[in-house]
Design an enzyme around this catalytic site. Structure first.
Site, mmCIF file in Angstrom:
data_model
loop_
_atom_site.group_PDB
_atom_site.id
_atom_site.type_symbol
_atom_site.label_atom_id
_atom_site.label_comp_id
_atom_site.label_asym_id
_atom_site.label_seq_id
_atom_site.Cartn_x
_atom_site.Cartn_y
_atom_site.Cartn_z
ATOM 1 N N LEU A 158 2.354 6.982 1.584
ATOM 2 C CA LEU A 158 3.557 7.503 0.919
ATOM 3 C C LEU A 158 3.222 8.569 -0.114
ATOM 4 C CD1 LEU A 158 5.379 4.103 0.202
ATOM 5 C CD2 LEU A 158 5.506 5.504 2.254
ATOM 6 N N THR A 159 2.077 8.462 -0.718
ATOM 7 C CA THR A 159 1.785 9.317 -1.861
ATOM 8 C C THR A 159 1.492 10.762 -1.460
ATOM 9 O OG1 THR A 159 0.231 9.707 -3.659
ATOM 10 C CG2 THR A 159 -0.614 8.557 -1.747
ATOM 11 N N PRO A 182 0.814 -1.224 0.000
ATOM 12 C CA PRO A 182 0.000 0.000 0.000
ATOM 13 C C PRO A 182 0.849 1.276 0.000
ATOM 14 C CG PRO A 182 -0.907 -1.589 1.524
ATOM 15 C CD PRO A 182 0.374 -2.176 1.020
ATOM 16 N N CYS A 183 0.415 2.192 -0.819
ATOM 17 C CA CYS A 183 1.174 3.431 -0.992
ATOM 18 C C CYS A 183 0.494 4.614 -0.315
ATOM 19 C CB CYS A 183 1.303 3.755 -2.467
ATOM 20 S SG CYS A 183 -0.271 4.245 -3.151
ATOM 21 N N ASN A 184 -0.679 4.377 0.279
ATOM 22 C CA ASN A 184 -1.467 5.526 0.707
ATOM 23 C C ASN A 184 -0.782 6.366 1.766
ATOM 24 O OD1 ASN A 184 -1.797 3.328 2.362
ATOM 25 N ND2 ASN A 184 -3.812 3.927 3.058
#
Length: 575
Positions: free
Chosen positions: A539-540, A535-537
């Site tokens: 990081l983005t 999951p990138c949420n």
DNA sequence: GAGATTATGAATACGCAA
DNA sequence: TTGCGTATTCATAATCTC
């Protein structure tokens, strides 16, 4: 790639919390003063710093020494001193008293000699019946704190193997490592396979170099070794712009089997890719923008140990510009909108209110609007990926248009109970298939009979679709994905494409422990490829609320990718 | 309660001029 | 080298509608 997890949040340690939060909570507790029944003798000290460092796993003796040498105020110097002791302490010359049957032989992060009685005196005070478990003392002997050992036994079960327990502890340590006093580059696995020893010494060498170069008051500028993004972002080459480099030298620890392929957003907070790269065997990330493959941008980093020569793209080639992708928009596209590519396809789309505001802003003018209106409209069009669908009329992309841009078959996410909102979300969290397929294309010659795939955070099956479109048979696929609608999408695609192989889908990545992996691998002989984008949420840049980096609630699942990859490497090397 | 709709900046990188 | 303007970003939370 869906990182949806429980919404439960607790500042206190919760023994009953859900699986996916266990590690995070466990780690939170590591930064707190230990509970009375497992507290070390540091409780007799008035120093909070001492308590905190002891709780992190350093021995009381060494902490006291470091404080004495550096002064209690200079926390950074104390930590650095402890790390230096740690590295020296576990040099190969130092005898290790590890379980020879276990594939790990490290005692990382511990300063105390195994004969140091500090930790054992702590153990004597432990009243938890779990401490009677025959794995408890070996864990403590390996350098873990009593608290870590107890929680691991509690979480994994008393019957768990030593490898599973150390795996759990390692993952937990890593999942919150950057939350500790250590700078971001310090978190590292304490044990697992022997190949970590090299990484460990590499890190120690880096630390030494930093110390040599840095001034007394600051060891190293934080930006000094930050991984930089390439410009243009074409990685080791794209179909239209192949670099002259035809091969690369991988770090020894990265050389398979299995092949691995990890993906996440390129524009992560500073230091994140350094950490990811360091955990993934110091492999240099390959940063690629999917705008070199299709009509929309998607800046991503990929860490993998695949060969990079003789790659080939999927055919037919996808539309390369907005006009190629959406020919009907050409008629309405104003000359002052110079876009030829869309920006990154995200999980949300522009609102009807916004397109209305844009229409009204343009309706007052017959010809080209004034520059300030153009600027406003263009900013919104870029931000929300709007396309021209009529006179003065812009609109967000439809879900099937997003599917096409990302390289999925039409209607891949349509029907079967998924809402329109969730389609956007699942697609926004997915791979760009053509980009990933280009990287994976080298596997076609290597595995002409097909591959066994471990797909972590599978999402809507971007990896599976890429391999299938490459013509690489999928023999056994173990797919881990927490979202039920996404699992349904992959299952549906699997059946519709008449796959001959075997699809095993799991919901929770925590289910994938050592026993389960060994069982799966023994049934079909191991994995050829471990692929996943965690999951990138957290990081983005589009996250305005919880951009917490790799320690974030969801993005910390990266450490589970590493945990499982390393476990598979251990098992496969052993076999 | 599920799904749809809407509003909500900051972190980071980069180009360019001083 | 530094400062400033520009561009980009696998999202979250609150609210509304049915």
């Amino acid at each position: 790639m869906n990182g949806d997890g429980s919404d439960m949040e607790s500042e206190n340690f919760d023994w009953n919390t859900e699986d996916e939060l266990e590690i995070a909570n466990f780690q939170s507790s590591s930064n707190q003063t230990l509970p009375a029944e497992v507290s070390s003798s540091s409780s007799s000290s008035n120093s909070k710093l001492m308590d905190r460092l002891v709780a992190m796993g350093f021995s009381q003796k060494m902490v006291a020494k470091a404080i004495q040498e550096n002064g209690e105020e200079n926390e950074e110097a104390i930590v650095n001193a402890l790390l230096t002791y740690s590295a020296l302490d576990s040099s190969p010359q130092k005898p290790q008293q590890m379980d020879s049957n276990y594939c790990s032989s490290e005692n990382e992060g511990r300063l105390d000699d195994l004969s140091d009685t500090d930790s054992f005196s702590d153990d004597e005070e432990i009243t938890n019946p779990m401490s009677d478990n025959d794995k408890f003392l070996p864990l403590v002997n390996m350098g873990y704190t009593a608290e870590e050992a107890l929680i691991a036994l509690e979480r994994c079960g008393e019957d768990s193997s030593l490898a599973e327990l150390t795996d759990f502890i390692t993952a937990a340590q890593m999942s919150k490592a950057s939350d500790a006093l250590l700078p971001p580059e310090e978190p590292r696995p304490r044990n697992l396979c022997n190949n970590h020893k090299k990484r460990r010494f590499y890190e120690y060498e880096v630390l030494k170099r930093k110390k040599q170069r840095g001034s007394e008051k600051k060891i190293l500028s934080e930006d000094d070794e930050t991984i930089r993004l390439p410009n243009p972002m074409i990685g080791f080459g794209v179909p239209t712009d192949a670099l002259t480099m035809v091969d690369r030298t991988l770090p020894e620890g990265a050389i398979g089997p299995p092949y691995f392929y990890y993906e996440n957003v390129a524009l992560a907070p500073k230091g994140v890719w350094n950490t990811i790269s360091r955990f993934l065997y110091d492999v240099e990330p390959e940063f690629v923008d999917s705008k070199f493959f299709c009509a929309s941008a998607r800046k991503r980093g990929y860490v993998h140990n695949l060969p990079i020569q003789n790659r080939f793209p999927l055919v037919p080639l996808p539309p390369y510009t907005i006009h190629e992708a959406f020919p009907l928009t050409r008629k309405w596209w104003p000359s002052w909108d110079s876009r030829t590519k869309l920006n990154c396809l995200q999980t949300c789309v522009g609102s009807a209110k916004l397109s209305e505001r844009i229409r009204k802003a343009l309706e007052d003018y017959d010809g080209d609007p004034p520059l300030h209106v153009q600027k406003y409209v263009l900013e919104e069009c870029r931000k929300w990926n709007l396309v021209w669908v009529g006179r003065n009329k812009v609109a967000p992309l439809e879900p099937d248009e997003v599917e096409m841009l990302l390289g999925f078959p039409k209607n891949h996410t349509r029907g079967g109970g998924i809402s329109r909102t969730d389609r956007y979300k699942s697609l926004g969290n997915s791979f760009q298939v053509d980009t990933v397929a280009f990287h994976l294309s080298v596997l076609k010659d290597l595995f002409p009979c097909g591959i066994n795939l471990l797909s972590l955070f599978s999402g809507i099956g971007g990896a599976e679709v890429a391999l299938h479109r490459l013509g690489i048979p999928l023999k056994n696929v173990v797919s881990v994905e927490i979202s039920e609608v996404n699992r349904n999408i992959v299952r549906s695609w699997w059946e519709q494409t008449n796959q001959k192989g075997n699809l095993i889908d799991l919901e929770d990545i925590q289910q994938l422990n050592g026993d389960r992996l060994e069982q799966l691998m023994s049934s079909f002989g191991g994995f050829d490829l471990i692929i996943g984008g965690s999951p990138c949420n957290n990081l983005t840049g589009s996250n305005r609320y919880s951009r917490d980096g790799l320690e974030g609630k969801d993005s910390s699942l990266f450490f589970d990718y590493f945990r499982i990859l390393d476990l598979v490497k251990c098992i496969m090397s052993r076999n």
